[in-house]
Design a protein around this motif. Structure first.
Motif: not given
Length: 493
Positions: A293-299
Motif C-alpha cells: 500500500l505504501w508503494t502505491l503513491p509512487s506507482g
C-alpha cells in the motif's frame, strides 16, 4: 481496443518485477539463497530480457509482431508456473531466466505494434504515454496484489497471478490486434543472436563474481570476454545486409542521447526499487500488504506523469523537459539518502514519489524518440533497442548498485558479534531476520538492530550515488542536445 489488449502484458511484466521485490524476504527465508543467488533471482530475469530483446524484436519484424506476442504470452504462463513451484534457489533462478526469455517477446512486440497502429506523431506520443502508464499501473497494482497474496499464501503465489492474465491475452489478441510484418525482411542471423546474449551474460557473471568473491583473474577474463564479444557483435552488424541491430539509427545525436539517458534512468531507478520494499518490511516493520500500500503513491505518480507528459511536451521544448525531469529525479534520490535505521516511512514515500515524477518524462520522451526515428518496417528492431536500454540499464543497476549495497552490509555485519554464528545473517538482512527467530530476545534484538543499520547504510550510499549519476546525466544531455541538429527533437520542440 487493440491498445487495451496491448496493455495487458505490459501490466503483467511490471507486476512481475514489483511483486518479486515484496516476496524477496519470504523466499529468502524459505529457500535460503546466498547473497549472490538472491541477486541472481532478482535480476537474471532482466538480463535474459536484455540479452534476447534484439533477437526478439527482429524476429517480430520477420514472423509477425502479433504472432510473436502470442507465442511469448503462452511461454510466459508456463514459466510462471515453474517459478511458483521452485524448491531451490537454482530452480527459481532457472525459471526466472525462462521468464526473461518469454518477456523479451512481449515488450518489443507491443511497442512496435503501437508504432504501426498510430502513425501520426501526436497520436503515437499519446499511445506511448498510455503504454508506459500500463507499466506504471502494473507497478502500482503489483505490490497490493502481491501483498495480499503474501498475507495468505506462500511466496510462489505471486508468480501464479501471471497465468490467468496470459490466458486472457491469448483469447483476445487474435480477435483485436492486427498483424504486422516486414514482407522484405531477410533471415534472422542466429550467430548475432547468440553473440548478443553471451556478451551480456559474460559481463554480468563477472560483475556478480566480483561482488561475491572480489576481483580476480576469472572476473577479469569474463568481463573482458563479454566486452570483446560485444565489439565483435557490433562489427558483424555493419557487414550484414539484414543486421540484428540497425546501427544507422545511431547517426542521429538525439537518438543516441535518448538511448543513453534511458539506460541511465533505468540503471538508478531499478536499483532503488530493489531496496525500498525490503526497507519498508524489514526496517520499518510493515507487513507485505502494508508495504504494498505504501508503494502505491509512487506507482500513482508514474501513471499521472505518463498521462501528462504528452501534454507538457506539446507546449515546451522536449529537451528542456527531459533535463528538468532528471533534476527532479535526482532530488527524489537525495530525499532517500535521509532514511534511517529506525524506520523513516514518510521519507521513503516522499523520495519515491519525487523520483517517480522525475523519471516518467524521461522514459516517455526517450521512448518516443527512439521508436519514432525508425521506419515502420524496422519498428520491431527500434522497439527492441529501446527496451534493451531499459532492461540492461535496470538490471545493471541492480547488479552494480545492489552489489555495492550488499558489500556495505557484509562489511558492517562481518564485525558484528551478534551475526558471528550465522552466515545467512552476514549475507542479507532477510537472513538476519530469519536467524533472529532462533535466538533469545536480547540476542535477536541486537542482531536485527545491527542488520537494519547495515542495510540502511547501503541503501543511503546507493541513493547518494544515484543523485550524482542523474545530475551528471542531466549535464551531459544538456550539452549534447544543445549541439544536436537531429530532426526528432526539433519536431517535438
Amino acid at each position: 481496443m487493440g491498445l487495451g489488449v496491448i496493455a495487458l502484458p505490459c501490466i503483467l511484466v511490471s507486476m512481475d518485477m514489483t511483486v518479486l521485490n515484496l516476496a524477496v524476504p519470504h523466499l529468502a527465508a524459505d529457500l535460503g539463497p546466498s547473497a549472490a543467488e538472491l541477486l541472481w533471482i532478482a535480476d537474471v530475469y532482466g538480463f535474459m530480457v536484455a540479452g534476447a530483446l534484439m533477437t526478439m524484436g527482429t524476429l517480430g519484424d520477420r514472423i509477425g509482431r502479433r504472432r510473436l506476442l502470442l507465442i511469448g504470452a503462452a511461454f510466459f504462463g508456463v514459466a510462471s508456473a515453474a517459478a511458483a513451484f521452485a524448491t531451490s534457489p537454482i530452480q527459481l533462478i532457472a525459471a526466472r531466466a525462462l521468464l526473461g526469455l518469454a518477456a523479451a517477446t512481449l515488450a518489443p512486440s507491443t511497442l512496435s505494434l503501437i508504432r504501426n497502429m498510430f502513425e501520426e506523431d501526436g497520436e503515437r506520443r499519446i499511445a506511448i504515454g498510455l503504454w508506459i502508464a500500463s507499466f506504471s499501473a502494473g507497478a502500482a497494482i503489483g505490490p497490493v496484489v502481491g501483498g495480499l497474496l503474501l498475507e495468505f499464501f506462500w511466496w510462489g503465489s505471486v508468480f501464479l497471478v501471471n497465468v490467468p492474465i496470459m490466458m486472457v491475452l491469448l483469447i483476445l489478441g487474435p480477435m483485436l490486434l492486427p498483424e504486422y510484418r516486414d514482407s522484405n525482411a531477410g533471415r534472422l542471423d542466429v550467430v548475432s543472436a547468440g553473440q548478443s546474449l553471451v556478451a551480456v551474460l559474460s559481463v554480468v557473471w563477472g560483475l556478480k563474481r566480483a561482488a561475491e568473491h572480489g576481483p580476480d583473474a576469472i572476473v577479469g577474463a569474463a568481463i573482458v570476454a563479454g566486452l570483446a564479444l560485444g565489439v565483435i557483435f557490433l562489427r558483424r552488424q555493419r557487414r550484414l545486409a539484414d543486421p540484428l541491430v540497425d546501427l544507422e539509427l545511431f547517426r542521429s545525436t538525439a537518438f543516441s542521447v535518448a538511448v543513453g539517458v534511458n539506460l541511465a534512468g533505468f540503471f538508478f531507478m531499478f536499483s532503488i526499487f530493489f531496496f525500498v520494499p525490503q526497507y519498508l518490511q524489514l526496517v520499518v516493520g510493515l507487513s507485505p500488504f502494508e508495504a504494498g500500500l505504501w508503494t502505491l503513491p509512487s506507482g500513482i505518480a508514474f501513471i499521472a506523469g505518463s498521462l501528462l507528459v504528452p501534454w507538457i511536451a506539446a507546449r515546451l521544448r522536449a529537451e528542456r523537459v527531459l533535463i528538468a525531469a532528471l533534476v527532479v529525479a535526482a532530488t527524489g534520490f537525495a530525499v532517500l539518502t535521509q532514511v534511517d535505521a529506525t524506520g523513516s516511512l514518510a521519507t521513503a514515500v516522499v523520495g519515491s514519489v519525487a523520483f517517480s515524477l522525475g523519471l516518467t518524462p524521461v522514459i516517455t520522451l526517450t521512448t518516443d524518440i527512439v521508436v519514432g526515428a525508425a521506419p515502420p518496417e524496422r519498428a520491431g528492431s527500434a522497439a527492441a533497442l529501446s527496451e534493451t536500454s531499459n532492461e540492461l540499464g535496470g538490471t545493471l543497476g541492480i547488479a552494480v548498485l545492489g552489489s555495492v549495497a550488499m558489500a556495505v552490509y557484509r562489511g558492517a555485519m562481518a564485525s558484528e558479534p551478534a551475526a558471528a554464528s550465522s552466515e545467512a545473517a552476514r549475507a542479507t538482512i532477510g537472513g538476519a531476520v530469519a536467524a533472529a527467530e532462533m535466538l533469545s530476545a536480547d540476542e535477536a534484538g541486537a542482531l536485527v538492530a545491527a542488520a537494519r543499520e547495515a542495510f540502511t547504510a547501503g541503501m543511503q550510499l546507493t541513493a547518494g550515488i544515484s543523485v550524482l549519476g542523474l545530475l551528471a546525466t542531466a549535464a551531459l544531455a544538456a550539452v549534447l542536445l544543445g549541439r544536436a541538429r537531429s530532426a526528432p527533437f526539433r519536431e517535438e520542440a
